[in-house]
Each structure stands twice: as C-alpha cells, then as structure tokens.
Scaffold this motif. Sequence first.
Motif, PDB file in Angstrom:
ATOM      1  N   UNK A   1       8.862   0.581  -2.495  1.00 38.02           N
ATOM      2  CA  UNK A   1       8.980  -0.065  -3.855  1.00 38.02           C
ATOM      3  C   UNK A   1       8.957   1.084  -4.746  1.00 38.02           C
ATOM      4  N   UNK A   2       9.870   1.117  -5.686  1.00 39.96           N
ATOM      5  CA  UNK A   2       9.920   2.151  -6.671  1.00 39.96           C
ATOM      6  C   UNK A   2       8.832   1.951  -7.849  1.00 39.96           C
ATOM      7  N   UNK A   3       8.452   0.756  -7.833  1.00 41.30           N
ATOM      8  CA  UNK A   3       7.294   0.395  -8.883  1.00 41.30           C
ATOM      9  C   UNK A   3       5.829   0.910  -8.407  1.00 41.30           C
TER      10      UNK A   3
ATOM     11  N   UNK B   1       0.740   2.470   3.794  1.00 46.16           N
ATOM     12  CA  UNK B   1       0.306   3.547   3.137  1.00 46.16           C
ATOM     13  C   UNK B   1       1.491   4.392   2.705  1.00 46.16           C
ATOM     14  N   UNK B   2       1.685   4.979   1.388  1.00 52.38           N
ATOM     15  CA  UNK B   2       2.465   5.956   0.897  1.00 52.38           C
ATOM     16  C   UNK B   2       1.683   7.285   1.101  1.00 52.38           C
ATOM     17  N   UNK B   3       1.732   8.046   2.230  1.00 60.15           N
ATOM     18  CA  UNK B   3       0.679   9.210   2.545  1.00 60.15           C
ATOM     19  C   UNK B   3       0.895  10.243   1.336  1.00 60.15           C
ATOM     20  N   UNK B   4       2.298  10.458   1.074  1.00 59.51           N
ATOM     21  CA  UNK B   4       2.549  11.522   0.260  1.00 59.51           C
ATOM     22  C   UNK B   4       1.920  11.087  -1.301  1.00 59.51           C
ATOM     23  N   UNK B   5       2.218  10.088  -1.525  1.00 54.78           N
ATOM     24  CA  UNK B   5       1.984   9.550  -3.034  1.00 54.78           C
ATOM     25  C   UNK B   5       0.295   9.228  -2.930  1.00 54.78           C
TER      26      UNK B   5
ATOM     27  N   UNK C   1      -1.081  -0.010  -0.847  1.00 56.72           N
ATOM     28  CA  UNK C   1      -0.757  -0.891  -1.572  1.00 56.72           C
ATOM     29  C   UNK C   1      -0.001  -2.011  -0.416  1.00 56.72           C
ATOM     30  N   UNK C   2      -0.216  -3.319  -0.692  1.00 57.07           N
ATOM     31  CA  UNK C   2       0.365  -4.159   0.084  1.00 57.07           C
ATOM     32  C   UNK C   2       1.653  -4.555   0.050  1.00 57.07           C
ATOM     33  N   UNK C   3       2.031  -3.921  -1.077  1.00 60.13           N
ATOM     34  CA  UNK C   3       3.440  -4.168  -1.539  1.00 60.13           C
ATOM     35  C   UNK C   3       4.416  -2.537  -1.557  1.00 60.13           C
TER      36      UNK C   3
ATOM     37  N   UNK D   1      -4.757  -0.558  -3.961  1.00 65.16           N
ATOM     38  CA  UNK D   1      -4.721  -1.795  -4.478  1.00 65.16           C
ATOM     39  C   UNK D   1      -5.633  -2.681  -4.333  1.00 65.16           C
ATOM     40  N   UNK D   2      -6.112  -3.793  -4.899  1.00 64.23           N
ATOM     41  CA  UNK D   2      -7.209  -4.488  -4.616  1.00 64.23           C
ATOM     42  C   UNK D   2      -6.700  -5.493  -3.402  1.00 64.23           C
ATOM     43  N   UNK D   3      -5.584  -5.699  -3.533  1.00 60.22           N
ATOM     44  CA  UNK D   3      -4.873  -6.722  -2.521  1.00 60.22           C
ATOM     45  C   UNK D   3      -4.794  -5.799  -1.035  1.00 60.22           C
TER      46      UNK D   3
END
Length: 445
Positions: free
Chosen positions: A39-41, A323-327, A331-333, A399-401
């Motif tokens: 997700x780019x956001x 998980x976006x490990x690099x970033x 985040x669930x999205x 993220x909290x979610x």
Amino acid sequence: MKISKELLHQFQQEFDSNPTNHAVKNAMAKVGLNKSSVDNNLTRRHPFVFSHETKKGEITNQQSSGRCWMFAALNTARVDTMTKLNVKTFEFSQNYTLFWDKLEKANYFLESIIETVKEPLNSRLVQHLLMDPIQDGGQWDMFSGLLEKYGAVPKSVMPETYHSSNTRELNQLLTAKLRDFAAKIRTGHKNGQTPEELTDLKETYLSLIYSLLTKTLGEVPETFTYGYRDEEKAYHRISDITPQDFFKTYVDWDLDERISLINAPTEDKPYGKAYTVKYLGTVKEGKAITYVNAPIEALKEAAVASIKDGEPVWFGCDVGKMLDREAGIMDDKAYDYESTLGENIELTKAQRLDYGESLLTHAMVFVGVDLDDDGKPITWKVENSWGDKNGDKGIYSMSDKWFDEYNYQVAVKRKYVEAEWLKAFDEPVVELEPWDPMGSLALVQ
C-alpha cells in the motif's frame, strides 16, 4: 472430481478475461508478491513520531539465531541498568543466557523423557518432545527463571561466538545427541534400569552437553570485573561480582511482580483464566509458565500504563504477518492483496490460531506509543533485535490495528494490570497441550 483439461481451460479463460491479471503477473515476476501489493500510503500512516517514549539503548542484533525472547527481555532490563550506571547505552551478554538456556533445556528434555518412558514411542506426546528438544525459542517466564537462577553479565564479559550468533549447526548437533540419549534412556527402562539409574545416566549425558556448550559458546564466568565510563566520562570498576549479584544490584527486578497477559480469543481459552503449557520450560525447578487470557484492550491498557511510567514492555507476536521489513512497519493494511490477487485472507484472529495460520513467532519491546487526543493508541514504537538496517535505524512502527490482530502477549508489572485480570493468578491454572500455539516462540534470522 479430478482436474481435467476442460477445467484448466476454464481457469485460463477466467484469468485472461481480466486484463489487470497480466499487469499484476508482470509486476510480480519482477519484484515479487509483497512489493507488488504494498500500500503506497503505508509510510504516510507511520511517521515514526510518538507522543510517549521510554528510555532505550542502542539497537541489538540477534543475528542468525532465535534468541528474540532473550534479546527483548535483556533490552527491557538494561534500561534500569543504564539508569543505575548512569550510561547512555548498555548491552547484556545474550551468549551467557544462551549457554544456561541450552543446558537447562537439555536437562528439562531428558527429565521429560524419563517421566514418559512408559508412553508408547509413537504417542503424540513423545513425538512432540523429540521433534525439537532444544530449539532457540522461549517464553517470558522461562527467561525469568534463567535470570533468577543465573543472573546476567555485561556483553563484554561473555561476548558472542560463531555459534551463539549462528545457532543452526549447534542446534542440529545438540538435537541429534539428545535424541540419542533419549533412545538410550528408553532402552534402559525396557531393560529394567531403575529411575535412579536413569537419573545417573542423565547426569552423564548432561556433562557431555556442558562440555559441548563450553567448546562452542565459551566458559561461563563465576565472578567477573567490569569497567566502564559514565555519561560524565568518569571511570568506574565493579570488581569480583557474581552474575547473580550483578543482576540484583544493577537491574534489581522483583521477578514475581512481572506477569504475562495473552490474547487468544479462541473458544478453548475463556478470558479471565490462567493458563500454562505442559512440558514447556527451561529451568526444571523454576516456576511454571503462567499467563492470563484477557481481551486485547487489557493488554493495550497495561502496555500504555507501563510506557507512560517510563517502563518498556516485552511482547510476543506473529511478526511475519503484514510486515514491511525494509520500512520497519507492521500494519494490517500493509499489502493490498485484494487488488493484486483478487481477494484477501478472511480468517479471524481466533480462526488463525485454530487453523494453524498464526502463532507466537517473535518477541520485541514496546518503547513508545502515539496516543490520540482521547488517549487511544494510533501507532506503537517497537525496539527490534534485527540490527539497524531496517525501519528507523532498527526501530519499527506498529499500527494499533496490527496490535489487535497479531499481537498475543505482553509482560508487565502487576501494578499496570486491572484487578479483574490479576485475580486469575490466584485461581487454578488450566493446562494447555504442549503443541498449543500459545507455547514458545522463536524466529531464526
């Protein structure tokens, strides 16, 4: 019904009828499934700014080992040591605790083999014991037992070795030897050896394990001397201190005051009850693993209260999910699989546990949280033990979610937990089967 040529032709026609499929196919061929679906956001939702933070040391690295639970526990403990020594950062020896964990796990395993000699070899219990007798993972109470018995030492007192940072070969050899010893113990029982004789046999085997650990991990110190400079550059020396006294003096934790809450919303684990896992432990004579199952909000409230008080929080989760490990973002999205694959995985948290899609895999430390104007979490600041190459120099954002969906456990002081959940520790403890997903955790990097 078999997969026929006609059915395959139908599948291909359905795939070709959607032109987006070909664009997605080409993207995935170049960069893979997750990067095509990110997700780019995502980074916009995680600015890595938090309203409440605790003290923390420099980022650590467990290398190619599953010692996350040790790193997380020692990274939590070192905050008190940093204050007492008046230093900017500090690191405990994870090799020292690994040595004792391996020896104690070997003893725990062999004791379990002796206890189950009358069980059929092909029973689920015996096969479970034999499956992974000395893996790297563990639970909060298991590490608490190690700290209570053996204390802790600075990293320079017992630094890393090849095999502490790369445990696979060592674990393979230890596993082979322990299975060998298990076969000899069970054969001895069949041949009429008494429990006392089997125990003597076990001690002989433990001596061999101790020798192997000393060769691969190094000799453990009975006492040591530690020199350091404080924040004002003044030199200090702590002389001839035992690991136990170092922990008592420079961490000074009441380990009985630190408890675990879990969130497992499955039918077999009602909230408000204390649970343990059979045949899961390290120090045989130590207290059993015990945690109370509570709604996810109870875990969040305890963690927030602890962070506000300047206390980092050890936690266990299923780190590989979303998980976006690099970033360095959980985040669930994180990934929009619905756009790239056509649909999302729709299992609930309870179903993921029940159907083997999720379990405890990794431990880290909460060192901050970003709260909204109503005091509700938006994102959580996470200290990981995978080095400083990813995220914000090794700091991750959750993220909290994501906390709702993939976080399963927190360890905090009793004072941060509501009385409603504390009372369960005074009631009978429910025993879970050894293969329950709420058992040990580890992730080899």
